[in-house]
Write a protein that holds these residues in place. Structure first.
Motif, PDB file in Angstrom:
ATOM      1  N   VAL A  60       0.852  -1.190   0.000  1.00 16.95           N
ATOM      2  CA  VAL A  60       0.000   0.000   0.000  1.00 16.95           C
ATOM      3  C   VAL A  60       0.890   1.243   0.000  1.00 16.95           C
ATOM      4  CG1 VAL A  60      -1.805   1.271   1.206  1.00 16.95           C
ATOM      5  CG2 VAL A  60      -1.818  -1.242   1.219  1.00 16.95           C
ATOM      6  N   PRO A  61       0.889   2.031  -1.094  1.00 19.56           N
ATOM      7  CA  PRO A  61       1.742   3.223  -1.164  1.00 19.56           C
ATOM      8  C   PRO A  61       1.326   4.280  -0.151  1.00 19.56           C
ATOM      9  CG  PRO A  61       1.032   2.539  -3.355  1.00 19.56           C
ATOM     10  CD  PRO A  61       0.208   1.755  -2.368  1.00 19.56           C
ATOM     11  N   LYS A  62       2.254   5.179   0.135  1.00 17.84           N
ATOM     12  CA  LYS A  62       1.946   6.308   1.001  1.00 17.84           C
ATOM     13  C   LYS A  62       0.858   7.169   0.369  1.00 17.84           C
ATOM     14  CE  LYS A  62       6.480   6.661   3.237  1.00 17.84           C
ATOM     15  NZ  LYS A  62       5.979   6.517   4.615  1.00 17.84           N
ATOM     16  N   ASN A  63       0.134   7.894   1.215  1.00 20.64           N
ATOM     17  CA  ASN A  63      -0.982   8.684   0.702  1.00 20.64           C
ATOM     18  C   ASN A  63      -0.500   9.994   0.104  1.00 20.64           C
ATOM     19  OD1 ASN A  63      -0.932  10.746   2.931  1.00 20.64           O
ATOM     20  ND2 ASN A  63      -1.371   8.917   4.148  1.00 20.64           N
ATOM     21  N   ARG A  64      -1.436  10.671  -0.551  1.00 22.92           N
ATOM     22  CA  ARG A  64      -1.085  11.876  -1.305  1.00 22.92           C
ATOM     23  C   ARG A  64      -0.610  13.019  -0.429  1.00 22.92           C
ATOM     24  NH1 ARG A  64      -6.654  11.321  -4.780  1.00 22.92           N
ATOM     25  NH2 ARG A  64      -6.027   9.525  -6.006  1.00 22.92           N
ATOM     26  N   SER A  65      -1.122  13.070   0.797  1.00 24.36           N
ATOM     27  CA  SER A  65      -0.784  14.182   1.671  1.00 24.36           C
ATOM     28  C   SER A  65       0.530  13.968   2.418  1.00 24.36           C
ATOM     29  CB  SER A  65      -1.906  14.399   2.693  1.00 24.36           C
ATOM     30  OG  SER A  65      -2.005  13.262   3.542  1.00 24.36           O
ATOM     31  N   SER A  66       1.110  12.766   2.278  1.00 22.99           N
ATOM     32  CA  SER A  66       2.319  12.384   3.019  1.00 22.99           C
ATOM     33  C   SER A  66       2.106  12.447   4.523  1.00 22.99           C
ATOM     34  CB  SER A  66       3.517  13.271   2.616  1.00 22.99           C
ATOM     35  OG  SER A  66       3.843  13.062   1.261  1.00 22.99           O
ATOM     36  N   ALA A  67       0.834  12.373   4.942  1.00 22.74           N
ATOM     37  CA  ALA A  67       0.519  12.367   6.370  1.00 22.74           C
ATOM     38  C   ALA A  67       0.975  11.050   6.982  1.00 22.74           C
ATOM     39  CB  ALA A  67      -0.977  12.555   6.579  1.00 22.74           C
ATOM     40  N   PRO A  68       1.123  11.000   8.313  1.00 25.47           N
ATOM     41  CA  PRO A  68       1.465   9.728   8.956  1.00 25.47           C
ATOM     42  C   PRO A  68       0.452   8.652   8.597  1.00 25.47           C
ATOM     43  CG  PRO A  68       1.629  11.544  10.521  1.00 25.47           C
ATOM     44  CD  PRO A  68       0.996  12.100   9.271  1.00 25.47           C
ATOM     45  N   GLY A 124      -9.747   2.391  11.369  1.00 21.49           N
ATOM     46  CA  GLY A 124     -10.874   3.112  11.930  1.00 21.49           C
ATOM     47  C   GLY A 124     -10.738   4.621  11.911  1.00 21.49           C
ATOM     48  N   GLU A 125      -9.599   5.167  11.407  1.00 21.70           N
ATOM     49  CA  GLU A 125      -9.391   6.608  11.435  1.00 21.70           C
ATOM     50  C   GLU A 125      -9.763   7.313  10.136  1.00 21.70           C
ATOM     51  OE1 GLU A 125      -5.624   6.812  14.558  1.00 21.70           O
ATOM     52  OE2 GLU A 125      -5.378   7.418  12.467  1.00 21.70           O
ATOM     53  N   ALA A 126     -10.048   6.542   9.093  1.00 20.08           N
ATOM     54  CA  ALA A 126     -10.189   7.137   7.767  1.00 20.08           C
ATOM     55  C   ALA A 126     -11.278   8.200   7.715  1.00 20.08           C
ATOM     56  CB  ALA A 126     -10.468   6.048   6.731  1.00 20.08           C
ATOM     57  N   ARG A 127     -12.421   7.937   8.383  1.00 21.47           N
ATOM     58  CA  ARG A 127     -13.545   8.880   8.273  1.00 21.47           C
ATOM     59  C   ARG A 127     -13.209  10.216   8.918  1.00 21.47           C
ATOM     60  NH1 ARG A 127     -14.564   5.000  11.297  1.00 21.47           N
ATOM     61  NH2 ARG A 127     -15.766   3.932   9.728  1.00 21.47           N
ATOM     62  N   SER A 128     -12.429  10.198  10.014  1.00 16.68           N
ATOM     63  CA  SER A 128     -12.140  11.440  10.707  1.00 16.68           C
ATOM     64  C   SER A 128     -11.079  12.264   9.985  1.00 16.68           C
ATOM     65  CB  SER A 128     -11.691  11.151  12.143  1.00 16.68           C
ATOM     66  OG  SER A 128     -10.491  10.391  12.151  1.00 16.68           O
ATOM     67  N   ARG A 129     -10.234  11.611   9.207  1.00 18.49           N
ATOM     68  CA  ARG A 129      -9.149  12.326   8.548  1.00 18.49           C
ATOM     69  C   ARG A 129      -9.459  12.640   7.088  1.00 18.49           C
ATOM     70  NH1 ARG A 129      -3.811   9.107  10.233  1.00 18.49           N
ATOM     71  NH2 ARG A 129      -3.002  10.355   8.514  1.00 18.49           N
ATOM     72  N   GLY A 130     -10.568  12.124   6.562  1.00 15.95           N
ATOM     73  CA  GLY A 130     -10.944  12.433   5.190  1.00 15.95           C
ATOM     74  C   GLY A 130     -10.379  11.415   4.215  1.00 15.95           C
ATOM     75  N   ILE A 131     -11.233  10.567   3.673  1.00 16.12           N
ATOM     76  CA  ILE A 131     -10.760   9.459   2.842  1.00 16.12           C
ATOM     77  C   ILE A 131     -10.029   9.947   1.602  1.00 16.12           C
ATOM     78  CG2 ILE A 131     -12.935   9.242   1.546  1.00 16.12           C
ATOM     79  CD1 ILE A 131     -10.646   6.382   2.733  1.00 16.12           C
ATOM     80  N   SER A 132     -10.416  11.097   1.045  1.00 18.38           N
ATOM     81  CA  SER A 132      -9.770  11.582  -0.167  1.00 18.38           C
ATOM     82  C   SER A 132      -8.305  11.927   0.072  1.00 18.38           C
ATOM     83  CB  SER A 132     -10.517  12.804  -0.708  1.00 18.38           C
ATOM     84  OG  SER A 132     -10.478  13.866   0.233  1.00 18.38           O
ATOM     85  N   GLN A 133      -7.951  12.279   1.303  1.00 22.22           N
ATOM     86  CA  GLN A 133      -6.566  12.608   1.621  1.00 22.22           C
ATOM     87  C   GLN A 133      -5.722  11.371   1.921  1.00 22.22           C
ATOM     88  OE1 GLN A 133      -5.306  15.768   1.424  1.00 22.22           O
ATOM     89  NE2 GLN A 133      -7.333  16.169   0.554  1.00 22.22           N
ATOM     90  N   LEU A 134      -6.368  10.219   2.053  1.00 19.11           N
ATOM     91  CA  LEU A 134      -5.656   9.009   2.444  1.00 19.11           C
ATOM     92  C   LEU A 134      -5.505   8.012   1.307  1.00 19.11           C
ATOM     93  CD1 LEU A 134      -7.365   8.597   5.908  1.00 19.11           C
ATOM     94  CD2 LEU A 134      -5.086   9.472   5.447  1.00 19.11           C
ATOM     95  N   THR A 135      -6.090   8.301   0.160  1.00 11.75           N
ATOM     96  CA  THR A 135      -5.959   7.418  -0.989  1.00 11.75           C
ATOM     97  C   THR A 135      -4.495   7.331  -1.406  1.00 11.75           C
ATOM     98  OG1 THR A 135      -8.151   8.049  -1.747  1.00 11.75           O
ATOM     99  CG2 THR A 135      -6.690   7.042  -3.370  1.00 11.75           C
TER     100      THR A 135
END
Length: 432
Positions: free
Chosen positions: A8-16, A21-32
């Motif tokens: 699974v590659p790192k996400n677009r935002s380079s966030a940690p 269970g955290e995806a909904r709170s952090r915004g799924i579009s930022q974690l793709t």
């Protein structure tokens, strides 16, 4: 020996990295996952001797040898028995699992977030009881009548133009589908083999429940392949309005933190699966999962998923909660109650089992002749249900709604199902 490894590659935002269970709170579009990292990661893996291929949703999958796993990812493999209960049929009797979490090598540290070896899912198949001559069962027409689909059909609501994706054991082009003019499209996923081959009969039979509700929808039957997340990606790529799945893992027994400590490889897989499902829902796809036959089921417990439990039609026509079907409060998602709605399933205990449904299956498949009083086999039919039947039934009702208004959101469909459902006040579930 080789096994599939999913990267699974790192996400677009380079966030940690995202935790389960955290995806909904952090915004799924930022974690793709960031597709720009795919090429670099493939090159690095190739230099390590690992030939990876990109998946449909910007992950990578590769066959990796036990030697490479040990030398490059720091883990050994052990054989584990697939959890089996009397209510579960699994694709494999055993599987190979890593002894620890896969370590991402330094050469991949800038591109890959995590990697894992996929775990086989459990298909929520029926109990196998010795049949008796006067066994009570339902036809698919009985199911449609009980759920009020027949009324919808007379009004012209048939799911026309609606696309449904379902991942399962395979989808045999049964003559029942052909004679009724149903649009079943067997579809392969990576590593699945021929999607029209269904040695178990589970996928073929349960798909019939969708058509009983929405006869004019198109069902893309996606045969389960190398990985669950990869199979779900294939479902999403069929551009469906609705996805329904009758499988999962009975793992909602502990908190996310405890699960991560107990089995980090499996924890990583659940993170990937959850993210893929939330991507689908975020894009407007209505996603349903069976709640399980006494299982504490994931992904059914995900809050945005419509979890489908079960009721039974008794011989006098009354409805009771099925003592075969799951109901529980999630530990993975606090305050989440499963299920949301129910379909028609059988009951556990002494035969005859009210609510079992006559369903089409491939001749000579595992479910051919199941629960037949005569003991005959080879006719291409079996009598079974479980919550495996309930989710595609509810998905068929959702297809009727989408056929009326393509603009309906997953949340709107959930609300309509809840508001129009019939309350069942008799009987108890598998959890009492």
């Amino acid at each position: 020996m080789e096994v599939i490894v999913r990267f699974v590659p790192k996400n677009r935002s380079s966030a940690p990295r995202v935790n389960f269970g955290e995806a909904r709170s952090r915004g799924i579009s930022q974690l793709t996952p960031d597709k720009r990292r795919i090429g670099t990661a493939m090159h690095s893996l190739s230099e390590m001797g690992v030939q990876a291929q990109p998946t449909q949703r910007d992950r990578l999958e590769a066959m990796v040898s036990t030697t490479q796993l040990r030398e490059q990812f720091g883990v050994e493999l052990v054989e584990r028995e697939t959890p089996k209960g009397e209510t579960i049929d699994s694709m494999e009797a055993s599987y190979m699992a890593p002894t620890a979490e896969l370590t991402v090598p330094d050469d991949l540290a800038d591109t890959i977030d995590f990697a894992y070896v996929p775990t086989p899912v459990n298909f929520y198949a029926p109990l196998n009881h010795p049949p008796i001559e006067d066994i009570h069962h339902l036809s698919l027409a009985d199911v449609a009548l009980t759920i009020n689909a027949a009324q919808c059909h007379r009004r012209g609501w048939t799911g026309s133009g609606v696309r449904v994706a379902m991942a399962d054991t395979g989808f045999f082009p049964h003559p029942w589908f052909t004679r009724n003019g149903f649009a079943l499209v067997p579809t392969h996923s990576p590593g699945s083999g021929d999607p029209a081959v269904d040695d178990v009969g589970h996928g073929t039979g349960e798909a019939a429940n969708i058509f009983a509700m929405a006869p004019d929808c198109t069902v893309f039957g996606v045969k389960h392949g190398n990985s669950t997340a990869g199979t779900l990606e294939t479902c999403i790529d069929q551009n469906p309005h609705i996805m329904t799945h009758s499988w999962g893992w009975s793992v909602d027994t502990q908190t996310k933190d405890r699960l991560r400590i107990a089995d980090p490889n499996f924890f990583n897989e659940l993170v990937d699966v959850e993210t893929v499902i939330l991507e689908a829902i975020n894009s407007g796809i209505c996603v349903l999962f069976s709640a399980g036959n006494g299982h504490l089921s994931f992904p059914a417990c995900i809050k945005e998923v419509i979890a489908v439990g079960g009721t039974s039609v008794m011989e006098d026509g009354s409805l009771k909660a099925s003592n075969y079907a799951s109901s529980f409060i999630s530990k993975l998602y606090p305050d989440r109650r499963v299920p949301d709605v129910c379909g028609i399933v059988g009951r556990s205990g002494v035969a005859p089992l009210p609510g079992h449904i006559m369903l089409p299956v491939p001749p000579a498949s595992q479910l051919d002749g199941d629960n037949f009083p005569s003991g005959r086999h080879g006719l291409g039919w079996g009598i079974f249900s479980g919550t495996s039947a309930a989710s595609p039934q509810a998905a068929g009702v959702a297809a009727l709604l989408k056929g009326i208004s393509k603009q309906l959101s997953p949340q709107s469909i959930r609300s309509i199902l809840a508001q129009t459902a019939v309350d069942i006040v008799d009987g108890t579930t598998a959890m009492n």
